[in-house]
Design an enzyme around this catalytic site. Structure first.
Site, PDB file in Angstrom:
ATOM      1  N   ARG A  52       0.860  -1.196   0.000  1.00  0.00           N
ATOM      2  CA  ARG A  52       0.000   0.000   0.000  1.00  0.00           C
ATOM      3  C   ARG A  52       0.893   1.242   0.000  1.00  0.00           C
ATOM      4  O   ARG A  52       1.787   1.366   0.842  1.00  0.00           O
ATOM      5  CB  ARG A  52      -0.918  -0.020   1.217  1.00  0.00           C
ATOM      6  CG  ARG A  52      -1.837   1.171   1.342  1.00  0.00           C
ATOM      7  CD  ARG A  52      -2.947   0.900   2.341  1.00  0.00           C
ATOM      8  NE  ARG A  52      -3.857  -0.120   1.842  1.00  0.00           N
ATOM      9  CZ  ARG A  52      -5.050  -0.399   2.397  1.00  0.00           C
ATOM     10  NH1 ARG A  52      -5.449   0.249   3.475  1.00  0.00           N
ATOM     11  NH2 ARG A  52      -5.815  -1.333   1.878  1.00  0.00           N
ATOM     12  N   LYS A  76      -6.838 -14.453   5.055  1.00  0.00           N
ATOM     13  CA  LYS A  76      -7.271 -14.586   3.665  1.00  0.00           C
ATOM     14  C   LYS A  76      -6.588 -15.759   2.972  1.00  0.00           C
ATOM     15  O   LYS A  76      -7.239 -16.581   2.320  1.00  0.00           O
ATOM     16  CB  LYS A  76      -6.991 -13.292   2.897  1.00  0.00           C
ATOM     17  CG  LYS A  76      -7.413 -13.338   1.439  1.00  0.00           C
ATOM     18  CD  LYS A  76      -7.096 -12.042   0.709  1.00  0.00           C
ATOM     19  CE  LYS A  76      -7.940 -10.906   1.194  1.00  0.00           C
ATOM     20  NZ  LYS A  76      -7.821  -9.697   0.321  1.00  0.00           N
ATOM     21  N   LYS A  88       2.226  -7.887   4.779  1.00  0.00           N
ATOM     22  CA  LYS A  88       1.772  -6.677   4.084  1.00  0.00           C
ATOM     23  C   LYS A  88       2.902  -5.647   4.169  1.00  0.00           C
ATOM     24  O   LYS A  88       3.780  -5.725   5.037  1.00  0.00           O
ATOM     25  CB  LYS A  88       0.510  -6.110   4.726  1.00  0.00           C
ATOM     26  CG  LYS A  88      -0.340  -5.264   3.804  1.00  0.00           C
ATOM     27  CD  LYS A  88      -1.171  -6.097   2.838  1.00  0.00           C
ATOM     28  CE  LYS A  88      -2.095  -5.210   2.015  1.00  0.00           C
ATOM     29  NZ  LYS A  88      -2.975  -6.010   1.135  1.00  0.00           N
ATOM     30  N   ASP A 123      -1.419  -3.084  -4.242  1.00  0.00           N
ATOM     31  CA  ASP A 123      -2.515  -2.730  -3.344  1.00  0.00           C
ATOM     32  C   ASP A 123      -2.845  -1.272  -3.635  1.00  0.00           C
ATOM     33  O   ASP A 123      -2.407  -0.719  -4.657  1.00  0.00           O
ATOM     34  CB  ASP A 123      -2.098  -2.952  -1.880  1.00  0.00           C
ATOM     35  CG  ASP A 123      -3.274  -2.897  -0.914  1.00  0.00           C
ATOM     36  OD1 ASP A 123      -4.035  -3.866  -0.867  1.00  0.00           O
ATOM     37  OD2 ASP A 123      -3.444  -1.875  -0.215  1.00  0.00           O
ATOM     38  N   SER A 154      -5.733  -8.496 -11.582  1.00  0.00           N
ATOM     39  CA  SER A 154      -6.426  -9.497 -10.766  1.00  0.00           C
ATOM     40  C   SER A 154      -7.858  -9.091 -10.434  1.00  0.00           C
ATOM     41  O   SER A 154      -8.574  -9.860  -9.769  1.00  0.00           O
ATOM     42  CB  SER A 154      -5.656  -9.736  -9.465  1.00  0.00           C
ATOM     43  OG  SER A 154      -5.624  -8.543  -8.683  1.00  0.00           O
ATOM     44  N   THR A 158     -10.981 -11.225  -8.563  1.00  0.00           N
ATOM     45  CA  THR A 158     -11.580 -10.786  -7.307  1.00  0.00           C
ATOM     46  C   THR A 158     -13.096 -10.727  -7.436  1.00  0.00           C
ATOM     47  O   THR A 158     -13.832 -11.190  -6.559  1.00  0.00           O
ATOM     48  CB  THR A 158     -11.032  -9.414  -6.900  1.00  0.00           C
ATOM     49  OG1 THR A 158      -9.611  -9.481  -6.765  1.00  0.00           O
ATOM     50  CG2 THR A 158     -11.643  -8.944  -5.584  1.00  0.00           C
ATOM     51  N   ALA A 245     -15.914  -0.772  -2.113  1.00  0.00           N
ATOM     52  CA  ALA A 245     -15.098   0.446  -2.108  1.00  0.00           C
ATOM     53  C   ALA A 245     -14.408   0.566  -0.751  1.00  0.00           C
ATOM     54  O   ALA A 245     -13.472  -0.174  -0.468  1.00  0.00           O
ATOM     55  CB  ALA A 245     -15.976   1.657  -2.412  1.00  0.00           C
ATOM     56  N   ALA A 266     -16.313  -6.863  -2.000  1.00  0.00           N
ATOM     57  CA  ALA A 266     -14.869  -6.942  -2.207  1.00  0.00           C
ATOM     58  C   ALA A 266     -14.064  -6.055  -1.269  1.00  0.00           C
ATOM     59  O   ALA A 266     -12.841  -6.209  -1.182  1.00  0.00           O
ATOM     60  CB  ALA A 266     -14.534  -6.562  -3.654  1.00  0.00           C
ATOM     61  N   ASN A 268     -12.093  -4.467   1.811  1.00  0.00           N
ATOM     62  CA  ASN A 268     -11.394  -5.020   2.962  1.00  0.00           C
ATOM     63  C   ASN A 268     -11.891  -4.373   4.247  1.00  0.00           C
ATOM     64  O   ASN A 268     -12.354  -3.237   4.249  1.00  0.00           O
ATOM     65  CB  ASN A 268      -9.882  -4.775   2.841  1.00  0.00           C
ATOM     66  CG  ASN A 268      -9.227  -5.663   1.818  1.00  0.00           C
ATOM     67  OD1 ASN A 268      -9.447  -6.874   1.802  1.00  0.00           O
ATOM     68  ND2 ASN A 268      -8.431  -5.078   0.936  1.00  0.00           N
TER      69      ASN A 268
END
Length: 356
Positions: A52, A76, A88, A123, A154, A158, A245, A266, A268
């Site tokens: 990220r 996950k 991460k 990300d 991807s 997803t 979102a 979708a 997180n």
């Protein structure tokens, strides 16, 4: 380049990172890189999770974010049945102004210093083009462009995973008819939301697409021949709420106001607090945990690039998210426990088996 334990670099107590195997802070004066890599759990394999790139008010805020996200990746990957642990990374800064090839190459060297214990991906704030540059200085990554030998976007995978999980939830609530004739509110008209919308329309659902960006809404409308209802924000009545979102939008009050009986999307970290898991269960609202439903992207990238599976095998693996959702929903119903707890129990069992 200076790489130090995050607790030391940020002058915090070790208890802040308790439960993580390794958390490192990197500062590179030459490129301006400031980044944190958090490895949460490698019981099932190398830690796999995206990078990220984001502005944070403080480095401590960045640390809090990466710790939370890395824990989520352990869940996950375990729920998806992948031979990877959870990790991460965050790069601290505004990607619109701070992102340079030099910085991305320096970040690749940071990843490479971990000798494969962490495998990075894209990300928020990073993409496949960025990973092509990161890949100049490390091989421990996945999600490069197809031109660079990677698996490419991807997002469609997803979306397929979310759709498979949503169909499992709909069949649980409404029997064989599933999503046919049901009204689904898709919140977020990005790449995942757009593909999910087309899958839902093909299934015979009625779809409302909400996004504050008029251009994003119009792109989905054009792609579907105007077959969707457009809105700036969602309003009821809905049968299904699909948050695709921002996180922290799923509360009993919000879902009840929409009239939805099923939540699957979708985004997180959909719950603002874990208390909402029990509250949704008590209200009779079926929630498919986010880390179960949105695992299609990581299955796609890991399957094609790291595990070298054939595309049809990877697609089948993504569709099996629906089977996992069925298992979790059955566990929840049989034991009378919230779906989030049921999913966590599944993850805990897989991690225990890995340790055994």
């Amino acid at each position: 380049m200076t790489i130090t334990p995050a607790a030391e670099a940020l002058d915090i107590g070790d208890e802040v990172i308790d439960g993580h195997e390794e958390v490192l802070y990197c500062h590179d004066d030459e490129s301006g890189l400031r980044a944190i890599i958090a490895i949460h759990d490698t019981t099932l394999g190398p830690a796999l999770g995206g990078t990220r790139f984001k502005s944070y008010d403080t480095d401590q805020d960045a640390l809090h974010d990466v710790l939370r996200l890395s824990r989520g990746m352990t869940s996950k990957n375990a729920a998806a049945g992948l031979p990877f642990g959870g990790g991460k990374a965050v790069i601290i800064g505004d990607p619109r102004t701070a992102k340079t090839p030099e910085l991305l190459r320096a970040y690749g060297r940071f990843v490479d210093s971990l000798d494969g214990r962490y495998v990075t991906a894209a990300d928020l704030g990073t993409n496949s083009d960025d990973l092509d540059i990161v890949g100049e200085t490390t091989t421990h990554l996945t999600g490069r462009t197809a031109g660079a030998g990677g698996a490419g976007d991807s997002g469609p995978a997803t979306a397929l995973g979310v759709f498979s999980a949503m169909r499992a939830g709909a069949e649980r609530l409404w029997g064989e008819s599933g999503l046919r004739g049901r009204t689904v509110g898709v919140e977020g008209a990005g790449k995942v939301g757009g593909v999910l919308t087309r899958l839902l329309l093909d299934e015979g659902a009625n779809v409302v697409v909400a996004d504050p960006d008029p251009a994003a809404r119009e792109r989905v409308s054009a792609a579907t021949g105007g077959a969707v209802t457009l809105a700036e924000s969602l309003a009821g009545p809905l049968d299904v709420y699909a948050p695709c979102a921002l996180g922290a939008t799923v509360t009993v009050d919000r879902v009840t106001s929409l009239g939805a009986r099923l939540v699957c999307g979708a985004a997180n970290n959909q719950l603002p607090t874990q208390d909402e898991d029990a509250a949704l269960h008590a209200a009779g609202i079926l929630w498919v945990p986010d880390y179960v439903a949105n695992a299609g992207g990581v299955i796609h990238l890991a399957g094609l690039e790291r595990l070298k599976h054939e595309p049809d095998v990877v697609t089948a693996d993504v569709r099996r998210i629906g089977d996992t959702a069925h298992e979790i929903l059955s566990r929840s119903a049989d034991a009378g426990i919230p779906t989030g707890i049921a999913a966590d129990e599944l993850v805990a069992a897989r991690l225990a088996a890995g340790r055994g």
